[in-house]
Design an enzyme around this catalytic site. Structure first.
Site, short mmCIF file in Angstrom:
data_model
loop_
_atom_site.label_atom_id
_atom_site.label_comp_id
_atom_site.label_asym_id
_atom_site.label_seq_id
_atom_site.Cartn_x
_atom_site.Cartn_y
_atom_site.Cartn_z
N MET A 137 11.16 -0.46 6.07
CA MET A 137 12.15 0.58 5.81
C MET A 137 13.58 0.05 5.84
O MET A 137 14.46 0.62 6.50
CB MET A 137 11.95 1.73 6.81
CG MET A 137 10.53 2.31 6.78
SD MET A 137 9.93 2.72 5.11
CE MET A 137 10.75 4.26 4.87
N HIS A 183 6.05 2.38 -3.26
CA HIS A 183 6.92 3.54 -2.99
C HIS A 183 6.14 4.83 -3.26
O HIS A 183 5.44 4.92 -4.26
CB HIS A 183 8.17 3.49 -3.87
CG HIS A 183 9.11 4.62 -3.61
ND1 HIS A 183 9.95 4.64 -2.51
CD2 HIS A 183 9.30 5.79 -4.26
CE1 HIS A 183 10.63 5.77 -2.52
NE2 HIS A 183 10.25 6.49 -3.57
C1 GAR Z 1 4.03 4.26 2.46
O1 GAR Z 1 3.73 5.56 2.01
C2 GAR Z 1 5.07 3.63 1.58
O2 GAR Z 1 4.99 4.03 0.26
C3 GAR Z 1 6.34 4.11 2.23
O3 GAR Z 1 6.08 4.04 3.61
C4 GAR Z 1 4.70 4.28 3.83
C5 GAR Z 1 4.16 3.20 4.74
O4 GAR Z 1 2.86 3.50 5.13
N1 GAR Z 1 7.43 3.31 1.85
C6 GAR Z 1 8.63 3.81 1.54
O5 GAR Z 1 8.90 4.98 1.60
C7 GAR Z 1 9.66 2.78 1.12
N2 GAR Z 1 10.74 3.39 0.44
P1 GAR Z 1 1.92 2.41 5.84
O6 GAR Z 1 2.73 1.84 7.01
O7 GAR Z 1 0.75 3.20 6.30
O8 GAR Z 1 1.57 1.36 4.83
#
Ligand code: GAR
Length: 204
Positions: free
Chosen positions: A92, A111
């Site tokens: 992030m 994303h």
């Molecule tokens: C995911 O949904 C990803 O797309 C999002 O964070 C989540 C992480 O999940 N990323 C963003 O929003 C980046 N802009 P995870 O830790 O279970 O993989």
């Protein structure tokens, strides 16, 4: 075999999906390390359970970007582990030029929306608030913008009348877990050719 360094800040379900795709032979790559800017992030625990080197590396003093000395520490760790490409999996922070230049074969991100709609934070909440009927996920190359790099693959999901942020995000994540291994497999096979900002997928 393509050596992938994974960066994440959260629960690591996408990292887990990459591990499972590798174990099942759908993704011919190896994850050489998982790095996190959050000391107790579950993504680190998941990596350790699979015997993957996992390190917390502070990104302070910055709150929303990876820059300065912290960026150099990340680059050094990725190189030490032999990463050729970098996969952001819920990392992030904004990525800056230093890391992008250090890994010219690609820094990828997943994303939770159909870009260019809803860049930035909590894209599934943005989709609900806007009232779109279809959303989904995007795997793309990272550039210096916010979720603006060349798109490799997108998958859609319907937005249902009774969706909550949690149910919609869960439905999007199922698609992320299919899309991310696919994009990395295409990269591993050398099938992605960039034409300006358009990523072409060759059937060769
Ligand atoms: C995911 O949904 C990803 O797309 C999002 O964070 C989540 C992480 O999940 N990323 C963003 O929003 C980046 N802009 P995870 O830790 O279970 O993989």
């Amino acid at each position: 075999m393509l050596a992938v360094g994974v960066l994440g800040s959260g629960k690591g379900s996408n990292a887990q999906a990459l591990v499972e795709a590798i174990e099942s032979g759908r993704l011919q790559a190896r994850i050489v390390c998982v790095l996190s800017d959050v000391e107790n992030a579950f993504i680190l625990e998941r990596a350790r359970r699979h015997g993957i080197p996992a390190e917390y590396i502070s990104a302070a003093p910055f709150k929303t970007k990876l820059d300065g000395e912290a960026e150099q520490h990340y680059i050094a760790a990725l190189r030490r582990h032999g990463a050729e490409v970098v996969a952001l999996a819920g990392f992030m922070r904004m990525i800056k030029r230093g890391l992008l230049r250090a890994f010219p074969r690609g820094v990828l991100n997943v994303h939770p929306s159909i870009l260019p709609a809803f860049p930035g934070l909590e894209a599934w909440k943005q989709a609900l608030a806007y009232g779109v009927k279809v959303t989904g996920c995007t795997v793309h190359f990272v550039d210096e913008g916010m979720d603006t790099g060349p798109i490799i693959v997108q998958k859609s999901v319907p937005v249902l009348e009774d969706d909550t942020p949690e149910t919609l995000h869960a439905r999007i994540q199922e698609k992320e877990h299919e899309a991310y291994p696919l994009a990395l497999q295409w990269l591993a096979e050398g099938r992605i050719r960039l034409e300006g900002r358009v990523a072409r997928i060759c059937s060769c």
